[in-house]
Design a protein around this motif. Structure first.
Motif, mmCIF file in Angstrom:
data_model
loop_
_atom_site.group_PDB
_atom_site.id
_atom_site.type_symbol
_atom_site.label_atom_id
_atom_site.label_comp_id
_atom_site.label_asym_id
_atom_site.label_seq_id
_atom_site.Cartn_x
_atom_site.Cartn_y
_atom_site.Cartn_z
ATOM 1 N N THR A 59 9.592 69.455 69.542
ATOM 2 C CA THR A 59 10.991 69.483 69.976
ATOM 3 C C THR A 59 11.635 68.118 69.772
ATOM 4 N N THR A 60 12.921 68.060 69.945
ATOM 5 C CA THR A 60 13.654 66.807 69.799
ATOM 6 C C THR A 60 13.747 66.092 71.140
ATOM 7 N N LYS A 61 14.071 64.806 71.081
ATOM 8 C CA LYS A 61 14.259 64.043 72.311
ATOM 9 C C LYS A 61 15.397 64.637 73.139
ATOM 10 N N GLY A 62 16.440 65.097 72.456
ATOM 11 C CA GLY A 62 17.559 65.701 73.170
ATOM 12 C C GLY A 62 17.147 66.946 73.926
ATOM 13 N N ALA A 63 16.261 67.769 73.314
ATOM 14 C CA ALA A 63 15.800 68.986 73.976
ATOM 15 C C ALA A 63 14.979 68.656 75.212
ATOM 16 N N VAL A 64 14.143 67.610 75.088
ATOM 17 C CA VAL A 64 13.329 67.210 76.240
ATOM 18 C C VAL A 64 14.224 66.742 77.379
ATOM 19 N N TYR A 65 15.200 65.893 77.058
ATOM 20 C CA TYR A 65 16.066 65.346 78.108
ATOM 21 C C TYR A 65 17.066 66.376 78.636
ATOM 22 N N PHE A 66 17.241 67.462 77.912
ATOM 23 C CA PHE A 66 18.072 68.547 78.439
ATOM 24 C C PHE A 66 17.391 69.205 79.632
ATOM 25 N N HIS A 67 16.058 69.289 79.568
ATOM 26 C CA HIS A 67 15.302 69.965 80.626
ATOM 27 C C HIS A 67 14.707 69.011 81.651
ATOM 28 N N PHE A 68 14.400 67.785 81.233
ATOM 29 C CA PHE A 68 13.736 66.833 82.120
ATOM 30 C C PHE A 68 14.390 65.453 81.992
ATOM 31 N N THR A 69 14.501 64.765 83.101
ATOM 32 C CA THR A 69 15.150 63.450 83.087
ATOM 33 C C THR A 69 14.220 62.351 82.593
ATOM 34 N N SER A 70 12.901 62.601 82.618
ATOM 35 C CA SER A 70 11.952 61.563 82.227
ATOM 36 C C SER A 70 10.572 62.175 82.024
ATOM 37 N N LYS A 71 9.649 61.351 81.523
ATOM 38 C CA LYS A 71 8.252 61.779 81.398
ATOM 39 C C LYS A 71 7.679 62.093 82.775
ATOM 40 N N GLU A 72 8.062 61.285 83.762
ATOM 41 C CA GLU A 72 7.560 61.527 85.116
ATOM 42 C C GLU A 72 8.047 62.869 85.667
ATOM 43 N N ALA A 73 9.263 63.259 85.308
ATOM 44 C CA ALA A 73 9.792 64.549 85.774
ATOM 45 C C ALA A 73 8.942 65.700 85.237
ATOM 46 N N ILE A 74 8.475 65.568 84.002
ATOM 47 C CA ILE A 74 7.582 66.584 83.439
ATOM 48 C C ILE A 74 6.278 66.603 84.230
ATOM 49 N N ALA A 75 5.742 65.414 84.498
ATOM 50 C CA ALA A 75 4.492 65.322 85.260
ATOM 51 C C ALA A 75 4.644 65.926 86.647
#
Length: 226
Positions: A59-75
């Motif tokens: 996925t793109t960085k934009g797609a990741v940040y659309f769903h999560f605010t940070s790597k920690e948010a995913i964790a």
């Protein structure tokens, strides 16, 4: 005046388009979580970069940040999956039977089943042992608290002896669970994880009983020597 059929299309088409976007967004988020779960489970939180997550998820960085605010948010979301597995297993154990060693075995058996089938829960478990993630330490404490309450209830019922080994049972079971998950990760030998956990629990329960018998023998020997 708009013809009825055209008027219907004007209403329905945006609805279908919105649903398609929602479905794509749901799929994208699931892909990100699955990819992150594998990266975190195998490499750890600190060693996994955002670039690693992008490459693994496709996925793109934009797609990741659309769903999560940070790597920690995913964790944090992955840790939440592990917490949900804990809550479900605890509820099932409490509902199934009165305090017994079978209840403890059932609890860890359900957790083992969750770990075996869910990469999200598996990653969430590992993340609870790492630093720098809000809520991770609390999730680990939740696991210890649930296990301790089950063990304490069985001791209070008289179905397990109250000795030093039994008082360490909660810690030993959780540590053994994590150790088994890590060994499987390193060796790549999944086997029957649920069966492995039942064996681990049975071994620790037997050790508690054996320790009590040993204490009794020691007490009897002390009395004879006197």
């Amino acid at each position: 005046m708009i013809e009825p059929i055209k008027e219907l299309h004007a209403v329905v088409e945006p609805v279908f388009a919105s649903r398609r976007r929602q479905q794509r967004a749901t799929i994208t988020k699931a892909n990100i979580l699955e990819a992150a779960a594998k990266e975190f489970a195998y490499n750890g939180y600190a060693a996994t970069s955002l670039a690693d997550l992008l490459a693994a998820s496709g996925t793109t960085k934009g797609a990741v940040y659309f769903h999560f605010t940070s790597k920690e948010a995913i964790a944090r979301e992955l840790v939440a999956h592990w917490s949900a597995a804990l809550t479900h297993a605890a509820a099932a154990a409490h509902d199934s039977q009165s305090p017994s060693v079978a209840q403890i075995s059932s609890f860890f058996g359900d957790l083992a089943a969750s770990i075996a089938v869910s990469s999200l829960a598996r990653a969430g478990l590992r993340l609870t042992t790492e630093t720098g993630i809000d809520g991770a330490r609390e999730a680990f404490a939740q696991w210890m608290d649930i296990t301790s309450s089950l063990v304490d209830a069985v001791i209070a019922s008289g179905r397990l002896p109250d000795n030093s080994t039994t008082r360490q049972l909660s810690w030993n079971l959780c540590a053994g669970f994590i150790g088994t998950v890590n060994i499987i990760r390193v060796l790549g030998d999944t086997g029957d994880f649920t069966a492995r956990m039942h064996s681990l629990v049975a071994m620790h329960l037997a050790a508690c009983i054996a320790a009590n018998q040993a204490d009794n023998v020691l007490d009897e020997s002390t009395v004879i020597l006197r």
